[in-house]
Design a protein around this motif. Structure first.
Motif, PDB file in Angstrom:
ATOM      1  N   THR A 183       0.803  -1.214   0.000  1.00  0.00           N
ATOM      2  CA  THR A 183       0.000   0.000   0.000  1.00  0.00           C
ATOM      3  C   THR A 183       0.835   1.263   0.000  1.00  0.00           C
ATOM      4  O   THR A 183       1.881   1.334   0.644  1.00  0.00           O
ATOM      5  CB  THR A 183      -0.959   0.027   1.216  1.00  0.00           C
ATOM      6  N   ASP A 184       0.366   2.243  -0.771  1.00  0.00           N
ATOM      7  CA  ASP A 184       0.905   3.603  -0.713  1.00  0.00           C
ATOM      8  C   ASP A 184      -0.216   4.570  -0.340  1.00  0.00           C
ATOM      9  O   ASP A 184      -0.094   5.774  -0.491  1.00  0.00           O
ATOM     10  CB  ASP A 184       1.537   3.999  -2.045  1.00  0.00           C
ATOM     11  N   SER A 225      -2.969   5.057  -1.765  1.00  0.00           N
ATOM     12  CA  SER A 225      -3.685   5.602  -2.919  1.00  0.00           C
ATOM     13  C   SER A 225      -5.045   4.929  -3.045  1.00  0.00           C
ATOM     14  O   SER A 225      -5.329   3.920  -2.386  1.00  0.00           O
ATOM     15  CB  SER A 225      -2.887   5.360  -4.197  1.00  0.00           C
ATOM     16  N   SER A 273      -4.527   1.176  -4.290  1.00  0.00           N
ATOM     17  CA  SER A 273      -4.068   0.194  -3.309  1.00  0.00           C
ATOM     18  C   SER A 273      -5.106  -0.011  -2.211  1.00  0.00           C
ATOM     19  O   SER A 273      -5.243  -1.106  -1.671  1.00  0.00           O
ATOM     20  CB  SER A 273      -2.726   0.613  -2.703  1.00  0.00           C
ATOM     21  N   HIS A 289       3.909  -1.101   3.813  1.00  0.00           N
ATOM     22  CA  HIS A 289       4.119   0.217   3.209  1.00  0.00           C
ATOM     23  C   HIS A 289       5.618   0.496   3.185  1.00  0.00           C
ATOM     24  O   HIS A 289       6.295   0.435   4.214  1.00  0.00           O
ATOM     25  CB  HIS A 289       3.409   1.308   4.021  1.00  0.00           C
ATOM     26  N   TYR A 303       8.984   2.973   2.156  1.00  0.00           N
ATOM     27  CA  TYR A 303       9.385   4.366   1.979  1.00  0.00           C
ATOM     28  C   TYR A 303      10.852   4.392   1.567  1.00  0.00           C
ATOM     29  O   TYR A 303      11.606   3.463   1.854  1.00  0.00           O
ATOM     30  CB  TYR A 303       9.186   5.169   3.272  1.00  0.00           C
ATOM     31  N   ALA A 316       6.291   7.557   7.844  1.00  0.00           N
ATOM     32  CA  ALA A 316       5.722   6.355   7.239  1.00  0.00           C
ATOM     33  C   ALA A 316       4.893   5.573   8.262  1.00  0.00           C
ATOM     34  O   ALA A 316       3.788   5.108   7.969  1.00  0.00           O
ATOM     35  CB  ALA A 316       6.832   5.469   6.673  1.00  0.00           C
ATOM     36  N   THR A 336       5.942  -1.144   8.178  1.00  0.00           N
ATOM     37  CA  THR A 336       6.657  -0.305   7.226  1.00  0.00           C
ATOM     38  C   THR A 336       8.055  -0.867   7.000  1.00  0.00           C
ATOM     39  O   THR A 336       8.610  -1.535   7.880  1.00  0.00           O
ATOM     40  CB  THR A 336       6.783   1.147   7.727  1.00  0.00           C
ATOM     41  N   PRO A 359       9.757  -0.093  -3.580  1.00  0.00           N
ATOM     42  CA  PRO A 359       8.520  -0.861  -3.387  1.00  0.00           C
ATOM     43  C   PRO A 359       8.562  -2.287  -3.930  1.00  0.00           C
ATOM     44  O   PRO A 359       8.148  -3.224  -3.248  1.00  0.00           O
ATOM     45  CB  PRO A 359       7.469  -0.016  -4.118  1.00  0.00           C
TER      46      PRO A 359
END
Length: 300
Positions: A167-168, A170, A173, A193, A195, A214, A243, A248
Motif C-alpha cells: 500500500t501507498d 492511494s 491500493s 508500506h 518508503y 511512514a 513499514t 517498493p
C-alpha cells in the motif's frame, strides 16, 4: 472513528459490482486454473460468473466456415468445462463467445456490459522480462480498463490463506486491499508500506524523520480501516501492518519470500486517459514475474 461518506460510497459500489465476476479465457491450461479460482470466488461471494472467450476471425472469406467451427468448438468446450464443475448451476453462469475484434478491448467491453466487479484471467507461465509482459492481453486489460483484475498463477486447492497487500494509501491500493478482504475472508493479512530516502545532507536525521512519517501514515490508515476489518471479522492476530525502507518492488518481493502468500494485492494509477501507454512501475514489475496470484486495482 466513523469512515467518511466517500469511503462508505466506495464500499457500497464495490459490493454491488462484486455480484458479477468475469472470467476471460483463451481455453489454455493456464486459464483452466483461472476457471477453478473464478468458480470458487463466485461461490464465496454468491456472485454470478460470466465467461467470455474471443475467437479469431480470418481475413479471407473462404475461411468463414472454419471461423464458425472454431466458435462452435469453443462454446462446446466451455459448456463441458462448466458442466464438469460440481455444484455450479446454469443460472449462476453465462457464456459468451465473441468473434474477432481486439481481444483486450472485447474483454473490457464485456466487463462493462455485465457490470463485473472483477475480471479473472490466467497467467501464461513466467514472463521474466518486463518487455515481454508489456503488450500482452492481460497487461492491456489492466492498463486500459478500470475493472480490478485477478491474475491467477497457481491451481487453486482452497481459498486464499495468506494475503500480502502493498500500500501507498492511494485509491488503487486501498481498493485492492478492500477487494482482497472480500476474496479471502479467512486469510491472514500482511499490509506493507515502503518508503525511500536517497541520502544527502543530515542523512541519518532525515531517515529517522521519514521512518516516523511512514509509521504515522500507516497507523492512521489502519485506524481508518478498523470498520472494514471488523466487518470482515479479521482478528488482530490475522492482521499484520508494517513499514519497511526500500524500493517498493524489492520490498514486496522480500516480504513475499518471508510470508509466502498465495495472493498479492496492489494498486496502480487510474489516469488511463492521461497516460494510456504506461502501467505503474511496481505493478508492472510484479505482474511480469509474479510469485503467486496477483490482484490489481485502480480505485474508483
Amino acid at each position: 472513528m466513523e469512515e467518511p461518506e466517500w469511503a462508505l460510497q466506495v464500499s457500497i459500489e464495490k459490493e454491488q459490482n462484486m455480484k458479477n465476476i468475469l472470467l476471460a479465457t483463451d481455453l489454455s491450461t493456464e486459464t483452466n486454473r483461472a476457471l477453478g479460482r473464478a468458480v470458487h470466488l463466485a461461490s464465496t461471494l454468491a456472485a454470478k460468473l460470466h465467461v467470455v472467450h474471443i475467437c479469431p476471425v480470418y481475413a479471407f472469406s473462404s475461411k468463414k466456415k472454419t471461423t464458425i467451427s472454431l466458435k462452435q468448438d469453443a462454446e462446446e468446450t466451455l459448456k463441458n468445462a462448466l458442466a464438469a464443475v460440481k455444484g455450479l448451476k446454469k443460472s449462476q453462469t453465462s457464456l459468451t463467445v465473441i468473434e474477432g475484434g481486439e481481444t483486450f478491448a472485447e474483454i473490457i467491453d464485456q466487463a462493462k456490459k455485465v457490470k463485473a466487479g472483477l475480471i479473472v484471467m490466467g497467467i501464461h507461465g513466467k514472463v521474466k522480462l518486463i518487455d515481454m509482459f508489456v503488450g500482452t492481453t492481460i497487461e492491456r486489460v489492466i492498463r486500459k480498463g478500470m475493472t480490478p483484475v485477478l491474475m491467477v498463477r497457481d491451481k487453486p486447492s482452497a481459498g486464499y490463506g495468506k494475503v500480502l497487500v502493498g500500500t501507498d494509501f492511494s485509491d488503487g491500493s486501498t481498493q485492492a486491499f478492500h477487494i482482497a478482504l472480500d476474496l479471502a475472508p479467512k486469510a491472514e493479512f500482511h499490509l506493507v508500506h515502503s518508503y525511500m530516502y536517497m541520502g544527502g545532507h543530515m542523512a541519518r536525521y532525515m531517515e529517522d524523520v521519514l521512518a516516523d512519517l511512514a509509521r504515522d501514515k500507516l497507523e492512521k490508515f489502519v485506524e481508518k480501516s478498523k470498520g472494514i476489518l471488523k466487518k470482515h471479522k479479521i482478528s488482530p492476530q490475522d492482521f499484520h501492518p508494517g513499514t519497511v525502507k526500500g524500493e517498493p518492488y524489492a520490498c514486496l518481493l522480500n516480504a513475499a519470500a518471508k510470508i509466502k502468500p498465495d495472493l498479492i494485492a496492489i494498486g496502480t494509477h487510474s489516469q488511463v486517459s492521461i497516460m494510456p501507454y504506461k502501467l505503474g512501475g511496481t505493478a508492472k514489475e510484479i505482474l511480469s514475474d509474479p510469485p503467486c496470484d496477483v490482484l490489481i486495482a485502480k480505485g474508483l
